[in-house]
Design a protein around this motif. Sequence first.
Motif, PDB file in Angstrom:
ATOM      1  N   SER A 175      60.121  83.248  75.069  1.00  0.00           N
ATOM      2  CA  SER A 175      61.094  82.354  74.434  1.00  0.00           C
ATOM      3  C   SER A 175      61.881  81.589  75.486  1.00  0.00           C
ATOM      4  CB  SER A 175      62.050  83.157  73.545  1.00  0.00           C
ATOM      5  OG  SER A 175      62.766  84.107  74.322  1.00  0.00           O
ATOM      6  N   ASN A 177      65.047  81.457  76.082  1.00  0.00           N
ATOM      7  CA  ASN A 177      66.045  82.308  76.730  1.00  0.00           C
ATOM      8  C   ASN A 177      65.610  83.756  76.516  1.00  0.00           C
ATOM      9  OD1 ASN A 177      68.450  82.652  78.195  1.00  0.00           O
ATOM     10  ND2 ASN A 177      69.598  83.072  76.336  1.00  0.00           N
ATOM     11  N   ASP A 179      64.967  87.562  76.177  1.00  0.00           N
ATOM     12  CA  ASP A 179      65.757  88.778  75.967  1.00  0.00           C
ATOM     13  C   ASP A 179      64.999  89.951  76.584  1.00  0.00           C
ATOM     14  OD1 ASP A 179      68.227  89.817  74.408  1.00  0.00           O
ATOM     15  OD2 ASP A 179      66.624  91.218  73.876  1.00  0.00           O
ATOM     16  N   ILE A 180      65.722  90.970  76.977  1.00  0.00           N
ATOM     17  CA  ILE A 180      65.106  92.106  77.673  1.00  0.00           C
ATOM     18  C   ILE A 180      64.036  92.794  76.819  1.00  0.00           C
ATOM     19  CG2 ILE A 180      66.744  93.894  76.913  1.00  0.00           C
ATOM     20  CD1 ILE A 180      65.485  93.438  80.514  1.00  0.00           C
ATOM     21  N   GLU A 181      64.226  92.770  75.476  1.00  0.00           N
ATOM     22  CA  GLU A 181      63.255  93.433  74.594  1.00  0.00           C
ATOM     23  C   GLU A 181      61.897  92.744  74.597  1.00  0.00           C
ATOM     24  OE1 GLU A 181      66.456  93.077  73.738  1.00  0.00           O
ATOM     25  OE2 GLU A 181      66.961  95.213  73.778  1.00  0.00           O
ATOM     26  N   GLU A 182      61.843  91.491  75.033  1.00  0.00           N
ATOM     27  CA  GLU A 182      60.573  90.758  75.059  1.00  0.00           C
ATOM     28  C   GLU A 182      59.670  91.195  76.209  1.00  0.00           C
ATOM     29  OE1 GLU A 182      60.569  86.445  74.452  1.00  0.00           O
ATOM     30  OE2 GLU A 182      62.756  86.604  74.253  1.00  0.00           O
ATOM     31  N   ILE A 253      67.292  83.862  81.197  1.00  0.00           N
ATOM     32  CA  ILE A 253      67.408  85.211  80.630  1.00  0.00           C
ATOM     33  C   ILE A 253      68.765  85.383  79.950  1.00  0.00           C
ATOM     34  CG2 ILE A 253      65.778  86.294  82.226  1.00  0.00           C
ATOM     35  CD1 ILE A 253      68.133  87.225  83.912  1.00  0.00           C
ATOM     36  N   SER A 254      68.821  86.277  78.976  1.00  0.00           N
ATOM     37  CA  SER A 254      70.047  86.516  78.215  1.00  0.00           C
ATOM     38  C   SER A 254      70.766  87.776  78.694  1.00  0.00           C
ATOM     39  CB  SER A 254      69.713  86.649  76.724  1.00  0.00           C
ATOM     40  OG  SER A 254      68.861  87.773  76.508  1.00  0.00           O
ATOM     41  N   PHE A 255      70.341  88.354  79.797  1.00  0.00           N
ATOM     42  CA  PHE A 255      70.925  89.598  80.302  1.00  0.00           C
ATOM     43  C   PHE A 255      71.259  89.442  81.782  1.00  0.00           C
ATOM     44  CE2 PHE A 255      66.340  89.604  80.250  1.00  0.00           C
ATOM     45  CZ  PHE A 255      65.985  89.980  81.531  1.00  0.00           C
TER      46      PHE A 255
END
Length: 299
Positions: A175, A177, A179-182, A253-255
């Motif tokens: 995606s 941005n 996310d760590i779960e990706e 990244i979102s983190f």
Amino acid sequence: MTNSEIEAFLSVCKYNSISKAAEKLFISQSSLSTKIKTLEREIGCPLMIRSKGTRTVSLTDEGREFLELAVKYEEIVSEMFKIGKKSAPSKLRVSTLNSTGTYLFTPVYERFMLERPDTVLEIQDMATTASYNSMEIGFTDMAFTVGRLESKKVITYPAFTENMVLICAASSKYSKNVDIEELDVKNEVYINWFDDFEQWHKDTFGESAAPLIKLELMSQLEFFLTKKNTWAFVPSSAAYWLTRNEYIKKCDISFEIPKRITYCSYIPNKSKEDAMNCFLDCLKRALEGMDGTRIEIYI
């Protein structure tokens, strides 16, 4: 008395300030004050007057007399070092980690060689402890590490700080941005960049997380990151060079990931001072030229 004590005295005289002199020598004010007090004790009289409520210092009569001799001493030492330079080319021995040397420092080496053609540049690949030991026995002039150790001889200070970023194969469909779960660890090309990063990785993905591959040689990183869905966390300076490959891209990244601090360490040496300053200037200009990396530079 030692060269270090005389250098400390001359630096305070030059800047008329203990705090400014300490900053230029990359040591603490307390360490600098100790050197001056030791020198005064060895000479047998006060050399400086430290007034309360002011940052400046002034010399005693004995201090002014000592200053004249110290300047002559510095000139004599400089002439002594020139004797060896007449018969052999000067050298600068620089130690870097493989993780910084492969991408960031290579253009720095090239720039330094162009600006100092008469100086032989020797590049060493050493971990932190090894580089400190090598400096203390005189085999290394300056080192760049991601850790720092206590040493009575070696001066260490932060050179620059950079973000850790996510890069991946250009063909990957993450995606905008991420996310760590990706991120599936099974597709990760893992490098242990520094201790805080290693701990963050364990806390985030678990102690038993098994990446696609673990690397120590940075030259292999680019090859694996061209494979579909592969990804890696890298310092922004490494990402700057790796993403020049059309098959590798950087992702938002979102983190947050701990930042990497690169330290510069050295043992003061008048005969190497000009070369080391030139090397630091080449490094600074290389960092400043990396658009979009947001590297915090302290040199």
